[in-house]
Design an enzyme around this catalytic site. Structure first.
Site, short mmCIF file in Angstrom:
data_model
loop_
_atom_site.label_atom_id
_atom_site.label_comp_id
_atom_site.label_asym_id
_atom_site.label_seq_id
_atom_site.Cartn_x
_atom_site.Cartn_y
_atom_site.Cartn_z
N ASP A 17 0.17 -7.69 1.68
CA ASP A 17 0.54 -6.28 1.65
C ASP A 17 2.07 -6.10 1.63
O ASP A 17 2.61 -5.24 2.32
CB ASP A 17 -0.06 -5.53 2.86
CG ASP A 17 -0.09 -4.02 2.63
OD1 ASP A 17 0.19 -3.58 1.50
OD2 ASP A 17 -0.35 -3.28 3.60
N HIS B 104 0.81 -1.22 0.00
CA HIS B 104 0.00 0.00 0.00
C HIS B 104 0.84 1.27 0.00
O HIS B 104 0.34 2.35 -0.30
CB HIS B 104 -0.99 0.00 1.17
CG HIS B 104 -0.40 0.29 2.52
ND1 HIS B 104 -0.11 -0.69 3.43
CD2 HIS B 104 -0.04 1.46 3.12
CE1 HIS B 104 0.37 -0.15 4.53
NE2 HIS B 104 0.43 1.15 4.36
N SER C 19 4.70 2.52 7.84
CA SER C 19 4.31 1.38 7.02
C SER C 19 5.46 0.90 6.15
O SER C 19 6.08 1.70 5.43
CB SER C 19 3.13 1.74 6.13
OG SER C 19 1.96 1.90 6.88
#
Length: 494
Positions: A155, A125, A228
């Protein structure tokens, strides 16, 4: 617990033997204290040495996406207004108010280098939809990156940079040995503030959010937006997780963060690096976790395993697996639940012949299944059941369910293939166990007691058989819009 030890100091100096015993006793006490200290390790005095060791391999990621401008943006000016001509001329000249030019949108994230030749791991992402990707290294230099491959299911994404010199990198550790309470350190680019570290402990293991292959480490180390894709380190400087998500009511860290376990990530990155895509094993069955009432209805000794609800065309059907089988062991590994089986199968080599042990008709059976590739498996589209309940034939109420035999008209309305026998659920008593377990109008009961049924009398007979066998529940196979699942309902005494 505290243990008191009495040492006779008074006469120690008078006897050589006493002195030897005294020295030995002191040594034993020191060793015991050292062992206790090692078992209950305290907080590190500092994380500075660890941070210095791994920092050169942690990177900040900046992505750029070109967003096409809207062509229908028109200023809200009343017709005939003195401003109408002004705004028209302004937009014709490509003024800002006309949104005539594409704009650049930037986003930030984190990642880490896993090889000296420039392979980098991050979250999917972070880079999804990016037109340009730039990698900023701890030493201050910046390199452009290309996308090697992505895996949305976990992911995870792998990038590649080209460097004139070997890059410093970090290695994956074994996430399976991480324990609740172990110290960990997160590193990344939180909220775009640049390289930053935070420390905490492993709060829990084996968390699942929403993916079939989820195996998250929960930690209270501060993780925020921008973290992230960054690494979660153990105290040996090994990556045991990729920081992916947080649970927060306000968007900031509240001490509940999730890192995808390294033993999942390392397999994915190996495949993305080698093939540019994932290659997961595929068993070819639909399954659900065995619940306590389902185990009782089937006569299972333990509440574990994965219950097969359907076997479409594929590896399992070729090998002889059947709906109603409970998979107890896969490739010599015990199966605890459906999620665990999905992860294990996905991690197994495509084309491998594996031993599958199932529970069928009160005993175990072993079959050999040659795994297919999940990415190549065809998705079967099932028709959607009609909302409206049919209006005609006679119905019967059992277990709080109002049911009627399937007719050709009902089969068409409920998306059931021609020739299928069963009972259509017309209504469900909201006070019944059936309602609490999710049965609804429009469901189709195709089996009871693992035998095909065609009428309400068949259902009654299967319930009576289960009662005579000493069971408290009867197992139903229910289909909704083509999707099957097993439900165990309690048998009421007459």
């Amino acid at each position: 617990m505290t243990t008191a030890i009495a040492i006779p100091f008074k006469n120690v100096h008078k006897s050589p033997q006493m002195r030897v015993m005294f020295v030995a006793l002191i040594g034993a006490i020191a060793l015991m204290l050292q062992t206790v200290t090692a078992d209950a390790r305290g907080a590190p005095e500092s994380f500075a040495d660890l941070a210095e060791q791994v920092s050169p391999a942690v990177v900040n990621i900046t992505t750029t996406t070109i967003v096409e401008a809207s062509t229908d943006a028109t200023p809200m000016v009343p017709p005939g207004s003195p401003f109408e001509d002004f705004f028209k001329d302004f937009m014709d000249r490509g003024g800002q108010g006309g949104n005539s030019a594409p704009r650049r949108s930037n986003a930030l994230g984190s990642g880490f280098v896993i090889s000296e030749d420039g392979y980098i791991v991050t979250n999917n992402h972070v880079i999804e939809g990016a037109d340009e990707i730039e990698i900023e290294f701890f030493e201050g230099f910046v390199l452009p990156a290309t996308l090697v491959g992505t895996d949305p299911k976990t992911d995870i994404a792998v990038l590649k940079v080209e460097s004139d010199k070997p890059l410093k990198f970090v290695t994956f550790g074994d996430s399976d040995v991480a324990r609740m309470g172990d110290w960990v350190m997160a590193m990344g680019n939180p909220l775009g503030q640049g390289f930053s570290i935070s420390a905490g402990i492993v709060s829990q293991r084996g968390r699942a959010l929403q993916g079939a292959y989820d195996d998250y480490i929960q930690t209270d180390a501060a993780i925020n937006r921008g973290n992230s894709g960054g690494p979660l380190f153990n105290m040996d400087g090994e990556v045991i997780g990729v920081n992916t998500a947080i649970l927060s009511p306000n968007g900031g860290s509240i001490g509940i963060g999730f890192s995808m376990a390294s033993n999942v990530v390392s397999r994915v990155t190996d495949q993305l690096t080698e093939f540019g895509e994932t290659r997961r094993g595929w068993l070819g069955v639909k399954i659900q976790t065995v619940s306590e009432d389902v185990a009782e209805a089937m006569g299972l000794e333990a509440v574990s395993g994965a219950l097969i609800t359907d076997v479409p065309e594929g590896p399992s059907k070729d090998a002889g697996l059947e709906s109603g089988d409970v998979i107890l062991s896969f490739d010599n590994k015990d199966v605890e639940d459906a999620n665990g089986l999905v992860r294990t199968v996905g991690e197994t080599e495509v084309g491998k012949a594996v031993r599958v042990v199932v529970f069928r008709d009160g005993k175990t059976k072993t079959l050999m299944v040659t795994l297919g590739r999940r990415e190549e498996a065809e998705n079967v589209a099932f028709p959607v059941a009609a909302d409206a309940a049919p209006s005609q034939p006679e119905d019967t109420t059992l277990f709080g369910l109002t049911v009627m035999p399937l007719t050709d008209e009902l089969r068409e309305q409920l998306g059931v293939s021609k020739g299928t026998d069963g009972l259509a659920v017309v209504a469900v008593d909201e006070a019944s166990e059936a309602f609490s377990k999710g049965l609804r109008s429009g469901d189709v009961i195709v089996e009871a007691g693992q035998e095909v049924i065609a009428s309400a009398d068949d259902l009654k007979l299967r319930a009576e058989d289960a009662r005579e066998a000493g069971r408290k529940t009867v197992l139903l196979l229910v289909r909704r819009a083509g999707e099957p699942r097993f439900v165990a309902l309690g048998i009421l005494d007459d």
